[in-house]
Design a protein around this motif. Sequence first.
Motif, PDB file in Angstrom:
ATOM      1  N   ARG A 182      10.443  -3.696   5.588  1.00 45.97           N
ATOM      2  CA  ARG A 182      10.130  -3.728   4.227  1.00 45.97           C
ATOM      3  C   ARG A 182       9.225  -4.455   4.332  1.00 45.97           C
ATOM      4  NH1 ARG A 182      10.123   0.641   1.541  1.00 45.97           N
ATOM      5  NH2 ARG A 182      12.736   0.795   1.941  1.00 45.97           N
ATOM      6  N   VAL A 183       8.631  -5.708   3.984  1.00 42.21           N
ATOM      7  CA  VAL A 183       7.828  -6.467   4.475  1.00 42.21           C
ATOM      8  C   VAL A 183       6.437  -6.264   5.760  1.00 42.21           C
ATOM      9  CG1 VAL A 183       7.429  -9.169   5.073  1.00 42.21           C
ATOM     10  CG2 VAL A 183       9.340  -8.976   3.869  1.00 42.21           C
ATOM     11  N   THR A 184       7.217  -5.612   6.832  1.00 45.93           N
ATOM     12  CA  THR A 184       5.958  -5.442   7.220  1.00 45.93           C
ATOM     13  C   THR A 184       4.449  -4.154   7.129  1.00 45.93           C
ATOM     14  OG1 THR A 184       7.302  -6.381   9.684  1.00 45.93           O
ATOM     15  CG2 THR A 184       5.884  -4.483   9.662  1.00 45.93           C
ATOM     16  N   PHE A 185       6.046  -3.496   6.750  1.00 46.04           N
ATOM     17  CA  PHE A 185       5.902  -1.601   6.089  1.00 46.04           C
ATOM     18  C   PHE A 185       4.843  -2.528   4.988  1.00 46.04           C
ATOM     19  CE2 PHE A 185       5.286   0.940   2.120  1.00 46.04           C
ATOM     20  CZ  PHE A 185       5.661   2.645   3.022  1.00 46.04           C
ATOM     21  N   SER A 186       5.251  -3.377   3.922  1.00 52.41           N
ATOM     22  CA  SER A 186       3.813  -3.575   2.743  1.00 52.41           C
ATOM     23  C   SER A 186       2.763  -3.967   3.358  1.00 52.41           C
ATOM     24  CB  SER A 186       5.073  -4.624   2.042  1.00 52.41           C
ATOM     25  OG  SER A 186       3.931  -5.079   0.735  1.00 52.41           O
ATOM     26  N   ALA A 187       3.163  -5.141   4.473  1.00 51.68           N
ATOM     27  CA  ALA A 187       2.252  -5.773   4.536  1.00 51.68           C
ATOM     28  C   ALA A 187       0.736  -4.832   5.148  1.00 51.68           C
ATOM     29  CB  ALA A 187       1.898  -6.514   6.700  1.00 51.68           C
ATOM     30  N   LYS A 188       1.294  -3.318   6.518  1.00 48.97           N
ATOM     31  CA  LYS A 188       0.385  -2.307   6.639  1.00 48.97           C
ATOM     32  C   LYS A 188      -0.564  -2.083   5.542  1.00 48.97           C
ATOM     33  CE  LYS A 188       2.561  -1.567  11.486  1.00 48.97           C
ATOM     34  NZ  LYS A 188       2.940  -1.284  12.228  1.00 48.97           N
ATOM     35  N   GLU A 189       0.095  -1.491   4.351  1.00 51.95           N
ATOM     36  CA  GLU A 189       0.111  -0.826   3.203  1.00 51.95           C
ATOM     37  C   GLU A 189      -1.288  -1.557   2.761  1.00 51.95           C
ATOM     38  OE1 GLU A 189       0.746   1.980   1.760  1.00 51.95           O
ATOM     39  OE2 GLU A 189       2.047   2.368   4.117  1.00 51.95           O
ATOM     40  N   SER A 190      -1.189  -3.119   2.500  1.00 52.35           N
ATOM     41  CA  SER A 190      -1.895  -3.719   1.649  1.00 52.35           C
ATOM     42  C   SER A 190      -3.040  -3.589   3.011  1.00 52.35           C
ATOM     43  CB  SER A 190      -1.429  -5.434   1.517  1.00 52.35           C
ATOM     44  OG  SER A 190      -0.468  -5.270   0.967  1.00 52.35           O
ATOM     45  N   VAL A 191      -3.316  -3.460   4.522  1.00 51.11           N
ATOM     46  CA  VAL A 191      -3.923  -3.816   5.214  1.00 51.11           C
ATOM     47  C   VAL A 191      -4.869  -2.258   4.764  1.00 51.11           C
ATOM     48  CG1 VAL A 191      -4.591  -3.440   7.495  1.00 51.11           C
ATOM     49  CG2 VAL A 191      -3.364  -5.098   7.107  1.00 51.11           C
ATOM     50  N   TYR A 192      -4.220  -0.962   4.896  1.00 48.37           N
ATOM     51  CA  TYR A 192      -4.963  -0.256   4.829  1.00 48.37           C
ATOM     52  C   TYR A 192      -6.023   0.448   3.760  1.00 48.37           C
ATOM     53  CZ  TYR A 192      -5.587   5.011   4.582  1.00 48.37           C
ATOM     54  OH  TYR A 192      -6.302   6.214   4.355  1.00 48.37           O
ATOM     55  N   LYS A 193      -5.237  -1.003   2.517  1.00 50.37           N
ATOM     56  CA  LYS A 193      -6.543  -0.923   1.033  1.00 50.37           C
ATOM     57  C   LYS A 193      -7.361  -1.354   1.317  1.00 50.37           C
ATOM     58  CE  LYS A 193      -2.314   0.073  -1.557  1.00 50.37           C
ATOM     59  NZ  LYS A 193      -1.660  -0.366  -2.781  1.00 50.37           N
ATOM     60  N   VAL A 194      -7.270  -2.288   2.372  1.00 46.99           N
ATOM     61  CA  VAL A 194      -8.785  -3.516   3.037  1.00 46.99           C
ATOM     62  C   VAL A 194     -10.102  -2.359   3.533  1.00 46.99           C
ATOM     63  CG1 VAL A 194     -10.019  -4.470   3.886  1.00 46.99           C
ATOM     64  CG2 VAL A 194      -7.676  -5.184   2.354  1.00 46.99           C
ATOM     65  N   TRP A 195      -9.363  -1.959   4.577  1.00 52.12           N
ATOM     66  CA  TRP A 195      -9.599  -0.827   5.019  1.00 52.12           C
ATOM     67  C   TRP A 195     -10.484   0.299   4.684  1.00 52.12           C
ATOM     68  CZ3 TRP A 195     -10.799  -0.251  10.698  1.00 52.12           C
ATOM     69  CH2 TRP A 195     -11.269   1.210  11.353  1.00 52.12           C
ATOM     70  N   TYR A 196      -9.636   1.103   4.046  1.00 51.29           N
ATOM     71  CA  TYR A 196     -10.068   2.505   3.738  1.00 51.29           C
ATOM     72  C   TYR A 196     -11.445   2.713   2.802  1.00 51.29           C
ATOM     73  CZ  TYR A 196     -10.154   7.498   1.815  1.00 51.29           C
ATOM     74  OH  TYR A 196     -10.825   8.728   1.877  1.00 51.29           O
ATOM     75  N   PRO A 197     -11.041   0.980   1.701  1.00 52.51           N
ATOM     76  CA  PRO A 197     -12.766   1.787   0.523  1.00 52.51           C
ATOM     77  C   PRO A 197     -13.971   1.214   1.901  1.00 52.51           C
ATOM     78  CG  PRO A 197     -10.848   0.315  -0.027  1.00 52.51           C
ATOM     79  CD  PRO A 197     -10.160   0.654   1.277  1.00 52.51           C
ATOM     80  N   VAL A 198     -13.968   0.371   2.962  1.00 52.35           N
ATOM     81  CA  VAL A 198     -15.186   0.264   3.726  1.00 52.35           C
ATOM     82  C   VAL A 198     -15.172   1.042   4.699  1.00 52.35           C
ATOM     83  CG1 VAL A 198     -15.579  -1.963   5.278  1.00 52.35           C
ATOM     84  CG2 VAL A 198     -14.292  -2.544   3.348  1.00 52.35           C
ATOM     85  N   THR A 199     -14.733   1.532   5.275  1.00 48.97           N
ATOM     86  CA  THR A 199     -14.657   2.768   6.479  1.00 48.97           C
ATOM     87  C   THR A 199     -14.564   4.498   5.875  1.00 48.97           C
ATOM     88  OG1 THR A 199     -12.288   2.573   7.134  1.00 48.97           O
ATOM     89  CG2 THR A 199     -13.894   1.090   8.078  1.00 48.97           C
TER      90      THR A 199
END
Length: 209
Positions: A140-157
């Motif tokens: 679950r921690v890994t899943f959440s970490a990937k969600e946070s990464v996506y929220k950095v990634w998407y607004p930029v790309t």
Amino acid sequence: MIERVLPEGVEAAEHTGAPPPVPLHPSEEAGVADAVPARRAEYAAVRGCARTALRRLGLVDAAVPAGPDRAPVWPAGIVGSMTHVDGYRAAAAGRAQAWAGVGIDAELHAPLPPGVAPLVMSDDERAALAGTDPALCPDRVTFSAKESVYKVWYPVTRAWLGFEDVDVRLGDGTFVARLGRAGLGTRVLHGRWAVGDGLVVTAVALARG
């Protein structure tokens, strides 16, 4: 709790319990025009958190509407992120001149449903967690970490990033995410995580320069 995983210079606010009544700006109303009352209440409550975080940056009563893709539209010169789960919601924001992106996520601290972990994590990621205390719910921690990464990634790309495009390795309250795709100017992101009160929260803040 969310402040524990964010660096200095990123402001945040959170709320626990039932969502408080928060009036919406006209521009925010469109995001929940046809929503059921529960969805509307959470949408408004998390924007209340966003307004508190923005006020700490000097922006008073700023609106954060939802864009056509449902992602939050932050005021000019601001990057930020929102998250909510049953009984908890939070928002974080920073100045765009200092931060290229901010991503936060909150999840209930429980194992992922059966069959979901192989969709979220590679065999190598799962093997790296083999010695981790299962009470931590590292999947679950890994899943959440990937969600946070996506929220950095998407607004930029403005591009999709799948779970398979991010390799996460957990440390003691920290994680390293290696991206399989270019777009942020770096392929390595560093984040933090914390567990408490039945929740796991994660955050990534990508500094400029």
